[in-house]
Each structure stands twice: as C-alpha cells, then as structure tokens.
Scaffold this active site. Structure first.
Site, PDB file in Angstrom:
ATOM      1  N   ASN A  37      -9.523  -1.165  -5.110  1.00 14.93           N
ATOM      2  CA  ASN A  37      -7.940  -0.718  -5.452  1.00 14.93           C
ATOM      3  C   ASN A  37      -7.008  -1.706  -5.446  1.00 14.93           C
ATOM      4  OD1 ASN A  37      -6.328   1.323  -5.657  1.00 14.93           O
ATOM      5  ND2 ASN A  37      -6.315   2.312  -3.623  1.00 14.93           N
ATOM      6  N   ARG A 147      -8.645  16.866   7.181  1.00 16.74           N
ATOM      7  CA  ARG A 147      -7.874  15.562   7.627  1.00 16.74           C
ATOM      8  C   ARG A 147      -6.252  16.246   7.402  1.00 16.74           C
ATOM      9  NH1 ARG A 147      -6.885   9.785   4.709  1.00 16.74           N
ATOM     10  NH2 ARG A 147      -4.908  10.842   4.323  1.00 16.74           N
ATOM     11  N   TYR A 159       2.904   6.809   4.353  1.00 15.90           N
ATOM     12  CA  TYR A 159       1.780   6.723   3.377  1.00 15.90           C
ATOM     13  C   TYR A 159       0.847   7.983   3.638  1.00 15.90           C
ATOM     14  CZ  TYR A 159      -2.604   4.667   1.721  1.00 15.90           C
ATOM     15  OH  TYR A 159      -3.685   4.794   1.227  1.00 15.90           O
ATOM     16  N   ASP A 210      -6.052  10.205  10.353  1.00 15.14           N
ATOM     17  CA  ASP A 210      -6.092   8.912   9.797  1.00 15.14           C
ATOM     18  C   ASP A 210      -4.951   7.997  10.229  1.00 15.14           C
ATOM     19  OD1 ASP A 210      -6.532   6.424   8.523  1.00 15.14           O
ATOM     20  OD2 ASP A 210      -7.196   7.150   6.537  1.00 15.14           O
ATOM     21  N   HIS A 212      -4.401   4.715   9.589  1.00 14.86           N
ATOM     22  CA  HIS A 212      -4.343   3.981   9.015  1.00 14.86           C
ATOM     23  C   HIS A 212      -4.064   2.346   9.442  1.00 14.86           C
ATOM     24  CE1 HIS A 212      -4.544   6.157   5.176  1.00 14.86           C
ATOM     25  NE2 HIS A 212      -3.578   6.871   5.534  1.00 14.86           N
ATOM     26  N   GLU A 236      -8.986   8.247  12.872  1.00 11.13           N
ATOM     27  CA  GLU A 236      -9.695   7.219  11.993  1.00 11.13           C
ATOM     28  C   GLU A 236      -8.814   5.767  12.039  1.00 11.13           C
ATOM     29  OE1 GLU A 236     -10.050   8.541   7.889  1.00 11.13           O
ATOM     30  OE2 GLU A 236      -9.767   6.531   7.087  1.00 11.13           O
ATOM     31  N   GLU A 262     -13.547   1.675   6.492  1.00 12.08           N
ATOM     32  CA  GLU A 262     -13.348   2.043   5.121  1.00 12.08           C
ATOM     33  C   GLU A 262     -12.918   0.762   4.259  1.00 12.08           C
ATOM     34  OE1 GLU A 262      -9.986   4.968   4.869  1.00 12.08           O
ATOM     35  OE2 GLU A 262      -8.814   3.515   4.085  1.00 12.08           O
ATOM     36  N   ARG A 283     -17.499   4.213   8.573  1.00 17.09           N
ATOM     37  CA  ARG A 283     -16.899   4.535   7.415  1.00 17.09           C
ATOM     38  C   ARG A 283     -17.149   3.765   6.062  1.00 17.09           C
ATOM     39  NH1 ARG A 283     -13.988   8.373   5.934  1.00 17.09           N
ATOM     40  NH2 ARG A 283     -12.229   7.327   4.883  1.00 17.09           N
ATOM     41  N   ASP A 316      -9.844   6.294  -5.078  1.00 17.39           N
ATOM     42  CA  ASP A 316     -10.296   5.163  -5.841  1.00 17.39           C
ATOM     43  C   ASP A 316     -11.654   4.817  -5.942  1.00 17.39           C
ATOM     44  OD1 ASP A 316      -9.074   4.907  -2.851  1.00 17.39           O
ATOM     45  OD2 ASP A 316      -9.944   3.123  -3.010  1.00 17.39           O
ATOM     46  N   GLU A 339     -15.998  12.067   3.234  1.00 17.70           N
ATOM     47  CA  GLU A 339     -14.676  12.454   2.699  1.00 17.70           C
ATOM     48  C   GLU A 339     -14.530  12.686   1.310  1.00 17.70           C
ATOM     49  OE1 GLU A 339     -12.085   8.910   2.729  1.00 17.70           O
ATOM     50  OE2 GLU A 339     -10.199  10.123   2.781  1.00 17.70           O
ATOM     51  N   TRP A 402      -0.909  -1.192   6.757  1.00 15.93           N
ATOM     52  CA  TRP A 402      -0.802   0.238   6.350  1.00 15.93           C
ATOM     53  C   TRP A 402      -2.164   1.265   6.684  1.00 15.93           C
ATOM     54  CZ3 TRP A 402      -4.615   1.396   2.835  1.00 15.93           C
ATOM     55  CH2 TRP A 402      -5.190   0.094   2.145  1.00 15.93           C
TER      56      TRP A 402
HETATM   57  O1  EZ4 Z   1      -6.037   4.218   1.998  1.00 18.63           O
HETATM   58  O2  EZ4 Z   1      -8.441   4.641  -0.483  1.00 18.63           O
HETATM   59  O3  EZ4 Z   1      -9.116   7.605   4.321  1.00 18.63           O
HETATM   60  N1  EZ4 Z   1      -8.724   7.374   3.132  1.00 18.63           N
HETATM   61  C1  EZ4 Z   1      -7.802   6.440   3.201  1.00 18.63           C
HETATM   62  C2  EZ4 Z   1      -7.279   5.994   1.558  1.00 18.63           C
HETATM   63  C3  EZ4 Z   1      -7.087   4.577   1.486  1.00 18.63           C
HETATM   64  C4  EZ4 Z   1      -7.402   4.342  -0.137  1.00 18.63           C
HETATM   65  C5  EZ4 Z   1      -7.558   2.652  -0.183  1.00 18.63           C
HETATM   66  O4  EZ4 Z   1      -7.995   2.272  -1.260  1.00 18.63           O
HETATM   67  O5  EZ4 Z   1      -7.155   5.853   4.002  1.00 18.63           O
HETATM   68  O6  EZ4 Z   1      -6.330   7.083   1.159  1.00 18.63           O
HETATM   69 CO    CO Z   2      -8.651   6.158   5.781  1.00 17.12          CO
END
Ligand code: EZ4
Ligand code: CO
Length: 402
Positions: A37, A147, A159, A210, A212, A236, A262, A283, A316, A339, A402
């Site tokens: 991404n 989620r 976000y 999540d 982030h 997460e 992730e 993840r 993505d 997911e 983020w």
């Molecule tokens: O921010 O896939 O758990 N899912 C996420 C996604 C990620 C994007 C990053 O490329 O956190 O939204």
């Molecule tokens: Co995530």
C-alpha cells in the site's frame, strides 16, 4: 516443468494492485499478489528489474529452494519491498504446483483442518450509534465477529472511519491526507463504545478493536484493562512493535488478548513476541510476510507457544492474497480468525475467485491452485493512480503513528 517467463501488472480497479503472473513451458501459470500500500511501484520494479530475470528456466516445484535463493541470495534481507516481492513469487509457485497436481492449495498445506474459516468484518462509524448500526448490518449478514471503530469527540477525523459514503478504503488518491490524534480523548471514549455494544448485542458476538499502533505500552495496558469487562476477541496493534520488549509492559496490566503483525515481514519481527507469549494472535500475512513458505514456519513456531494466526485482510491485499490466505487458514491447526474487507465490484471482476462467504465462514473453494484468476484485459482499463495512506499528527502537530 520450467519457468518460461513472468509478468508484472499494476492496475487500479478501485485501488492499486500489483500482480505477478509466472508462466511455465507446459502452459500452466500461477498468480501472486505483490501489493504494498502506497509503495506499489517499488515492488513492481523490484520484481521486473531484479527478480523475474533470475526465475527463467527454474523448476517451479522448487518452492523452498527458490524462496531461499531470493531471500539469502539477495544478500539484503527482509524489509517490506523485498518480502512482498518474494511473496508474489512464492504464492504464484504454490499456485502452479497445486494446479499441476490438480488439487486445491490447502491439500498441500496439511489438508482441511476445519469446516470453514471464521472471518471478521469492519464496523465503522462517526459516533457510537453509527458504529452500532454498522455492527447490526454485519449481524444481518451473519458475521460472528466484528471489528468496531468509531470517531472520537473533539477530533475532526479518525483513521478507520469513512469520510464519505460507500465502503471504507484506507488509501486515498493523491498525496497523503492528514489526521489529528489525541490518545487522551481516545482512551476516554473507546470503553464507552464497547460498553454500549455489549448492552445492545449481548455477550455472544466476537468484538475486536484496532488501535493502529497509536498508544504507548502503558496506555495500551490501561485500555486493555478498561476493556476487560467487554471481553474483546482481541485488541490489535496496541503499540508500535519495533520494540518487541514493549509488549511485556502491556501483558503485565491486562488479560485482553493482543493481536499484532500486519506490518511484519519476517518471523524475526515476532520472535520475542511469540516465544515470550507476549501476544495471542499473529497478523502477518502470506503477502507481506514473504509467502506461504515462511508463513508455514512462522505459524509452526507460534503453535508451540499458544499463539494463533489472525491474518490481515484489508482491501490493499488483493483477492489473490485473500484466496491464498483462506487455503492457509483452512489447513493449519493454530488458525484463529481471518480479517475481511469487501473489495470493489471492479476488483472482484478483475480477480474472479472461487472463495465464498456464508454464515460467518469463508470457504476457499475446490478449484485447483489458490482459486483466484486475473483478467488482464479488464485490468488494462484501470491504470495505476497515485494513492497513499493518511499520516497522523497529535493535536500539537507532532507526527505520530497511525
Ligand atoms: O491500515 O490495510 O487492520 N487493518 C488495518 C488496515 C491497514 C491497511 C494498511 O495498508 O489496519 O486498515
Ligand atoms: Co490493523
């Protein structure tokens, strides 16, 4: 059988995807996803300029040797661009092997270990009531796990929460947009969201959240503790994971299960997290984790330490990754959850696929290989468009995770 050629295609049927097609002298071909991404073209170049020429003439059945050749042989190890490129090759080779043996990929990974793959969807809203409606919509579609994310009073955007109408897509066209963040406001608001969701939906539904990577370890400990009454399936990415030791501090303070990975591209991103039992779900994916070959190994290590998988599955990751992941999920013993975010109609048309969803569970389908195809002619109608994930700043302008 020998590899005759390989082709990299970048297309944008709603968002950008990088696709690798490996062709053999026997007419069989395999497909791998190489999407990173916001850095798509770097992986496309890594593949076509540096990897494809090394593949010609090799035996596509040698998945282990070719993986080692691309990993050890490059001298420069790990990193998201390298590992995403290696993954595309690895997944395409497993696809070829399963097609040549005329069997769905999961049969090469251990066979069916469960009746279906439980997946969670994303419920997002600008406030608690909108998020609650989004959870209800998932229950109507028979999801067993959701989620939940919501906007935070006092912050203009968050976000994970869509700005306009339509399904949520993390990347935005053009240069990166900016979001504003306050951990203090977030920590006060988030327990209220889950309190309300439990009142409305009861105890049976699996709820996930999540963070982030936006909290410090001690803040994550505080949030996990505050969320314990609502028994989340997981919390997460509570904190950035470059410092794996940081998760010791979270563990000291909460029994809320933790998922991370992730953005990981190697088992070396998670070795301490796994062996010290600092997380509950890994993840990392077959896409960014370097393919099926290393993910089998990472999952085996995790299995020994009671860590389950919970593969990233945002938009993505192309349908090729979703297909490959579902075969992996179906076969390994320590699968936890998968997911799922819906792709656009255009994406599903460019990547026709055998996987299906019903009553909370995915099936990868019985098509030989990973079961995902690529319509190159249609893809050509959707050229690359510059797009990035947003960046995030604290209220005083400090750049933040983020
Ligand atoms: O921010 O896939 O758990 N899912 C996420 C996604 C990620 C994007 C990053 O490329 O956190 O939204
Ligand atoms: Co995530």
């Amino acid at each position: 059988m020998k590899i005759r050629g390989a082709k990299v295609t970048v297309c944008s049927p709603g968002r950008n995807f990088v696709t690798l097609k490996i062709e053999t002298d026997e007419g069989l071909s395999g497909l791998g996803d190489a999407t990173l991404n916001g850095r798509e073209l770097a992986v496309a170049s890594y593949l076509s300029d540096h990897v494809v020429p090394c593949l010609i003439g090799r035996d596509p059945f040698q998945t282990e040797d070719i993986w080692q050749y691309l990993y050890r042989g490059a001298y420069w190890r790990k990193g998201p661009v390298t590992m995403t490129a290696i993954s595309a090759v690895d997944v395409a080779l497993w696809d070829i092997k399963a097609k040549a043996l005329n069997t769905p990929l999961y049969n090469l990974l251990g066979g069916r270990s469960r009746t279906g793959v439980m997946a969670y969807g994303h419920a997002n809203g600008r406030d608690i009531s909108e998020t609650s409606d989004a959870v209800a919509a998932h229950l109507d579609r028979k999801f067993l796990a959701v989620r939940a994310q919501c906007g935070i009073p006092g912050l203009p955007t968050t976000y994970g929460v869509p700005k306009g109408e339509g399904p949520y897509e993390p990347a935005e066209k053009g240069l990166p947009s900016e979001h504003v963040w306050s951990s203090e406001k977030y920590l006060l608001h988030t327990p209220k969201l889950f309190e309300q969701l439990r009142v409305t939906f009861g105890d049976d539904l699996h709820l996930l959240h999540d963070c982030h990577h936006r909290l410090t370890p001690i803040q994550a400990g505080r949030l996990g503790k505050a969320l314990e009454p609502y028994h989340l399936f997981w919390m997460e990415d509570p904190t950035p994971a470059e410092l794996q030791e940081g998760f010791r501090l979270i563990r000291r303070h909460t029994t809320t299960p933790i998922a991370v990975g992730e953005v990981f591209n190697s088992v070396w991103d998670a070795n301490l997290l796994i062996t010290e039992q600092l997380i509950d779900y890994l993840r990392m994916t077959v896409l960014h984790g370097g393919g099926i070959t290393p993910m089998k190994k990472a999952a085996s290590l995790a299995e020994m330490y009671h860590v389950q998988t919970g593969c990233h599955g945002a938009t993505d990751l192309s349908p090729i990754t979703m297909g490959a992941a579902l075969h992996f999920d179906l076969a390994i013993n320590n699968f936890g959850i998968q997911e799922y975010m819906p792709h656009t109609k255009e994406t599903d048309e460019v990547f026709p696929h055998a996987y299906t969803f019903r009553d909370g569970f995915f099936q990868p389908g019985e098509t030989p290989g990973h079961g995902v195809d690529f319509n190159e002619a249609l893809a050509a109608k959707f050229p690359y468009e510059r797009a990035y994930l947003p960046v995030n700043r604290k209220l005083d302008g400090t750049l933040w995770d983020w």
